[in-house]
Design a protein around this motif. Sequence first.
Motif, short mmCIF file in Angstrom:
data_model
loop_
_atom_site.label_atom_id
_atom_site.label_comp_id
_atom_site.label_asym_id
_atom_site.label_seq_id
_atom_site.Cartn_x
_atom_site.Cartn_y
_atom_site.Cartn_z
N ARG A 1 0.84 -1.18 0.00
CA ARG A 1 0.00 0.00 0.00
C ARG A 1 0.88 1.24 0.00
NH1 ARG A 1 -5.00 -1.36 4.12
NH2 ARG A 1 -5.42 -3.43 3.31
N SER A 2 0.46 2.29 -0.70
CA SER A 2 1.19 3.53 -0.67
C SER A 2 0.92 4.21 0.66
CB SER A 2 0.74 4.43 -1.82
OG SER A 2 1.02 3.82 -3.05
N PHE A 3 1.96 4.81 1.24
CA PHE A 3 1.77 5.48 2.51
C PHE A 3 1.13 6.83 2.26
CE2 PHE A 3 2.81 8.21 5.96
CZ PHE A 3 2.50 7.42 7.04
N PHE A 4 0.04 7.12 2.96
CA PHE A 4 -0.68 8.38 2.80
C PHE A 4 -1.07 8.89 4.17
CE2 PHE A 4 -3.16 11.60 0.85
CZ PHE A 4 -4.30 11.76 1.61
N PHE A 5 -0.81 10.15 4.44
CA PHE A 5 -1.15 10.72 5.74
C PHE A 5 -1.93 12.00 5.53
CE2 PHE A 5 -0.12 13.68 9.19
CZ PHE A 5 -0.65 12.98 10.25
N ARG B 1 3.59 9.35 14.40
CA ARG B 1 3.22 10.75 14.12
C ARG B 1 2.16 11.24 15.10
NH1 ARG B 1 3.11 11.37 7.53
NH2 ARG B 1 5.25 10.69 7.16
N GLU B 2 1.26 10.34 15.47
CA GLU B 2 0.25 10.72 16.44
C GLU B 2 0.87 10.99 17.81
OE1 GLU B 2 -3.37 8.36 18.52
OE2 GLU B 2 -3.54 8.56 16.33
N LEU B 3 1.84 10.14 18.20
CA LEU B 3 2.52 10.35 19.48
C LEU B 3 3.28 11.67 19.48
CD1 LEU B 3 3.98 6.78 20.16
CD2 LEU B 3 2.06 7.86 21.33
N VAL B 4 3.90 12.00 18.36
CA VAL B 4 4.62 13.27 18.26
C VAL B 4 3.64 14.43 18.34
CG1 VAL B 4 6.02 14.72 16.73
CG2 VAL B 4 6.53 12.28 16.95
N THR C 1 2.55 0.86 7.84
CA THR C 1 1.82 2.11 7.69
C THR C 1 1.17 2.53 9.00
OG1 THR C 1 1.36 1.60 5.38
CG2 THR C 1 -0.05 3.24 6.43
N ARG C 2 0.58 1.58 9.70
CA ARG C 2 -0.04 1.88 10.99
C ARG C 2 1.00 2.33 12.00
NH1 ARG C 2 -1.69 -2.86 12.62
NH2 ARG C 2 -3.46 -2.87 11.17
N ALA C 3 2.16 1.68 11.99
CA ALA C 3 3.21 2.05 12.94
C ALA C 3 3.66 3.49 12.74
CB ALA C 3 4.40 1.09 12.79
N VAL C 4 3.84 3.89 11.49
CA VAL C 4 4.28 5.26 11.22
C VAL C 4 3.19 6.25 11.61
CG1 VAL C 4 4.95 6.87 9.39
CG2 VAL C 4 5.90 4.56 9.43
N LEU C 5 1.95 5.95 11.30
CA LEU C 5 0.86 6.82 11.71
C LEU C 5 0.82 7.00 13.23
CD1 LEU C 5 -2.05 5.58 9.41
CD2 LEU C 5 -1.13 7.89 9.48
N MET C 6 1.07 5.89 13.96
CA MET C 6 1.06 5.96 15.42
C MET C 6 2.22 6.81 15.94
SD MET C 6 -1.57 4.41 16.58
CE MET C 6 -2.71 4.40 15.19
N LEU D 1 10.33 8.88 7.45
CA LEU D 1 8.89 8.74 7.68
C LEU D 1 8.44 9.24 9.03
CD1 LEU D 1 8.39 5.19 6.15
CD2 LEU D 1 7.37 7.30 5.29
N THR D 2 9.28 9.11 10.04
CA THR D 2 8.84 9.41 11.40
C THR D 2 9.43 10.68 11.99
OG1 THR D 2 10.63 8.15 12.46
CG2 THR D 2 8.61 6.94 11.86
N GLY D 3 10.51 11.19 11.41
CA GLY D 3 11.15 12.36 11.99
C GLY D 3 11.93 12.03 13.25
#
Length: 489
Positions: free
Chosen positions: A3-7, A41-44, A34-39, A81-83
């Motif tokens: 899946r392409s990563f989309f935020f 970013r959410e934590l940040v 993808t879920r891990a990266v989203l999480m 992806l995560t910074g």
Amino acid sequence: MKRSFFFKPKRMTIPLWLALLLMLPIVHAGEQATRAVLMVRELVDKGEVAPGTTLKLMVKQGNIASFLGQDFELKAQWERLTGTVLDVGIMPQLASHEFIRSSKEVDITIVRNREYPDLVKQGLITDLTPLTQRFGFTLSEDTASGYILPRLQAYFDDRIYAIPADGDMALLYLRQDLLQDEANRKRFHERYGEALKAPETWADYLRLVAFFNRPDSGFYGALEPREPLTAWMYWMPRYASQAYPNQYLFDEQMHPLIASPAGVRATENFVRTVPFSPPDILGMGKDYSYTLPFFLNGKGFATIITLAGAKLFNLDTSAVKGKFKVVPMPGNRVDGRLIRRSTLIYGNNIVIPRQSRQPLLAFLYAMWVTDPDVSVDSVGVKAGFADPFRYNHLGNARINAVYTTEALAVMRNGLTDVVPAGTGLPGDDEYIAALNQNLWRAAKGELTAASAMANTAQEWERITDRYGREKQMHYWRQSHQLYPHGREE
């Protein structure tokens, strides 16, 4: 499916670091990554993880390329992806509990399968079960892309303490060119009245390593380590295959079964390879780093190692490229059945130390790097020795080219023969140390096989009593359930 990563940000105003990330090229990854990266970013975004946070990962020399990726591409991907920053270091060759206890700044590291019980009981690693629930992570076992042996690689006492990252079952490697050589085939048939072929039983195996042993020419029949730290790895498949469905280590009351005739037979077979091995085979520290170069350079007939051996022997610089064969571990015939058993040797799976400063970020990194798609880039690197641990690895063209299709097929077919690593008990370090020491003394000729097993059984009884027999019975029942259930040939 990739899946392409989309935020999509939740509000119009977003941090500068996140805006910059969103301008970077789309990265293909699976749903888990993808879920891990989203999480992350959410934590940040919530302030639970600061932008630019450094995650300190410590791994062994042979695994570092698997976590960094080819040309550092995995490290760069994660950071892009995560910074956050991934700081990867090499851990010393110490027992994991010593390293984890003394290393105060490590956020995430790797340990072997059999080490979990002691690490848990000493309070050194984090129970990951709550984090799996918080972040929606599951140890899927589906045969398309799931984890291959999660019950043996992730759990202790029905809790998750590790994320599988290395599939390390023992396999047997032989020189196929020597088995196919017509002169060898004729000579073997004349001597034994049978066809020259891969061994079915451990008795067959002994006959083969004796047949091919040529010490005067610097060529050896057997290249199995016989030093005192890893002896159990090469003894366990011999022992577990002595009965149907398995020859177990203990009875229901935690009394050792290893001093039985089955244990003596397994030990005798273990010892009998020594005359067909290189001269320093019994030396301290002479583990696979000593035996594998012999096979790699065409100086031996048989060796036992994980799937990493196929990757190594398949290199263009290998003297045995195109000449070796991977076959199932030998077994024993029990009431007409051929019982084969293997076990997980070495194996380096991801854990989070209790003193980790960034346990949330560490868990999400483990979730990301073991994703079905991302992990192809981890396992597929030629310089790394993290072996396939998800089913999609076994069918991946890149991984097949690195490991050979034959080796991957043998691994997959043998998964139902794998017994748990070590004892599965608190005190495993002590149980295995006693076994290793007595096996080593038997291999040196200081003890008979029967004496070695009797000594070990006595020491195991004392260890069990010290840890509490009733408590150990509880853990043994759990380990017992993880053994194979009746597969035969």
